[in-house]
Design a protein around this motif. Structure first.
Motif, mmCIF file in Angstrom:
data_model
loop_
_atom_site.group_PDB
_atom_site.id
_atom_site.type_symbol
_atom_site.label_atom_id
_atom_site.label_comp_id
_atom_site.label_asym_id
_atom_site.label_seq_id
_atom_site.Cartn_x
_atom_site.Cartn_y
_atom_site.Cartn_z
ATOM 1 N N ASN A 193 7.306 42.176 22.270
ATOM 2 C CA ASN A 193 8.709 42.811 23.133
ATOM 3 C C ASN A 193 9.804 43.036 21.327
ATOM 4 N N THR A 212 7.609 48.103 29.428
ATOM 5 C CA THR A 212 9.658 47.730 28.571
ATOM 6 C C THR A 212 10.202 46.400 28.292
ATOM 7 N N THR A 240 14.414 49.153 28.462
ATOM 8 C CA THR A 240 14.193 50.209 27.481
ATOM 9 C C THR A 240 12.594 50.368 26.914
ATOM 10 N N PRO A 265 12.713 43.836 27.677
ATOM 11 C CA PRO A 265 14.081 43.285 28.885
ATOM 12 C C PRO A 265 15.081 43.535 29.144
ATOM 13 N N ASN A 266 15.544 44.652 28.198
ATOM 14 C CA ASN A 266 17.010 44.828 28.897
ATOM 15 C C ASN A 266 16.016 46.665 29.223
#
Length: 397
Positions: free
Chosen positions: A143, A214, A219, A216-217
């Motif tokens: 991430n 992507t 993006t 976790p948010n």
């Protein structure tokens, strides 16, 4: 990271099994290449994140693996463990948005990593450094937004690239300024190219959008290479089979001619399919190497059934085949490699990932797959007497 070789009949630049760019070959410029050269990193990303820089690789004088600090001093990795142990913090604080820093590059076969927002996690095994492998959901860097550029600085000069062989994540360009003449650069996207690439990949049928990772948010972090897509099940393992089958059928009754060296057009090999085997003969009719029918992973990774040893026969033929499969030129041109990039990626079955990267590059150059250097379509700059190197972090738009 995947093995990549940049091969000519007289000099070799390659990525070793450790995944790092190396080069050999002599030249008159050797004495002019200093022990270190400046590398200026400029942040034009438009992002507010902190940036971290890493210069990791192999000391060409000793063969030791390690890292270089901002002054270009080499530090060997300590012994690792099993399970892997944390590596020393090799990070260099990078420039903020709109800023630049200059560090020193030693004579290295290495990678310059750059991460946004947080530092990368590196560990050491008994065999050496563990490179990030974000195709693995449990990788600690999964991430984190990051990318890397491969380079070699040795007595023959500097080779530095902008690569998407493993993933497309961060827009950036590389450059080198020679002792005389203009700076050479490559890797810049067209205006809007970052978003255009991801939008095009997302909208491509057949599961290609599943390559996109992507955070976790929500993006975007990256798009994985199709090889990793096959290996992780993100895209079908048979995604190239239709094209491979048509190639196999065509060259069961026709001859595929491979001329692997641009500087030696008289060296040719001739391929014909018999059953599950494509045999290549030289001009004397002697079989010099044979390939079993490849699968999609072999095509995308240019390995396994399309293995390319660092020799002057099988390796160059395999490189040419790999380029022809990924660019889908083997059916339209029986003389390979096809030199005309307007013929690339025209078949409905092709490496859509590489196609879309090339479409968005300002100069059309990219490393969309391991042997994208066949025909000099790669994003790489070289100079035998480099005075200055550059990495420019470009906008995410």
């Amino acid at each position: 990271m995947r093995i990549r070789r940049l091969l000519t009949a007289t000099a070799v630049a390659l990525v070793t099994a450790a995944g790092l760019l190396t080069a050999t070959g002599g030249g008159a410029a050797e004495a002019a290449v200093p022990a270190t050269i400046p590398l200026t990193i400029t942040n034009n990303s438009g992002r507010g994140d902190a940036v971290w820089i890493y210069n990791l690789g192999t000391n060409l004088a000793t063969g030791q693996q390690g890292w270089a600090d901002a002054a270009g001093n080499f530090h060997a990795w300590p012994a690792g463990g099993n399970p892997p142990t944390p590596a020393p913090d090799a990070s260099i604080a990078g420039p903020g948005n709109g800023g630049s820093i200059t560090i020193r590059m030693p004579k290295f076969s290495g990678r310059v990593y750059f991460s946004y927002g947080q530092k990368l996690v590196f560990k050491l095994t008994t065999g050496g450094l563990v490179q990030p492998a974000v195709q693995n959901p449990s990788d600690p860097n999964r991430n984190i937004l990051f990318a890397s550029s491969e380079y070699t600085l040795n007595d023959s000069g500097l080779w530095i690239n902008s690569t998407q062989v493993d993933m497309f994540a961060v827009p950036y360009a590389v450059g080198v300024r020679p002792a005389s003449g203009a700076t050479k650069t490559t890797g810049h996207l067209k205006p809007g190219g970052y978003n255009a690439f991801f939008n095009s990949l997302r909208n491509q049928g057949g599961g290609w959008g599943n390559l996109i990772h992507t955070a976790p948010n929500g993006t975007i972090l990256r798009a994985l290479s199709p090889l990793y897509g096959v290996e992780t099940g993100a895209i079908p393992a048979n995604i190239m089979d239709d094209y491979i089958n048509r190639v196999w059928s065509k060259y069961s009754s026709q001859t595929l001619t491979v001329t692997p060296f641009t500087d030696q057009p008289g060296i040719k090999y001739f391929g014909r399919v018999s059953g599950n085997t494509m045999n290549f003969t030289n001009s004397s009719g002697q079989v010099v190497t044979s390939f079993q029918k490849p699968d999609s992973a072999s095509v995308f990774g240019c390995f396994k059934l399309l293995d390319a040893p660092n020799d002057l026969v099988r390796g160059p033929i395999s490189r040419t085949l790999c380029a022809g499969y990924n660019r889908s030129t083997l059916l339209t041109n029986p003389n390979q490699p096809d030199p005309n990039n307007s013929n690339f990626y025209k078949d409905a079955v092709t490496n859509q990932y590489s196609k879309k990267i090339h479409e968005q590059m300002a100069d059309g150059k990219a490393y969309g797959f391991a042997f994208d250097d066949v025909g000099a379509h790669e994003a790489l700059v070289h100079d035998g007497n480099p005075q200055q190197a550059y990495v420019t972090l470009d906008p995410f738009n």
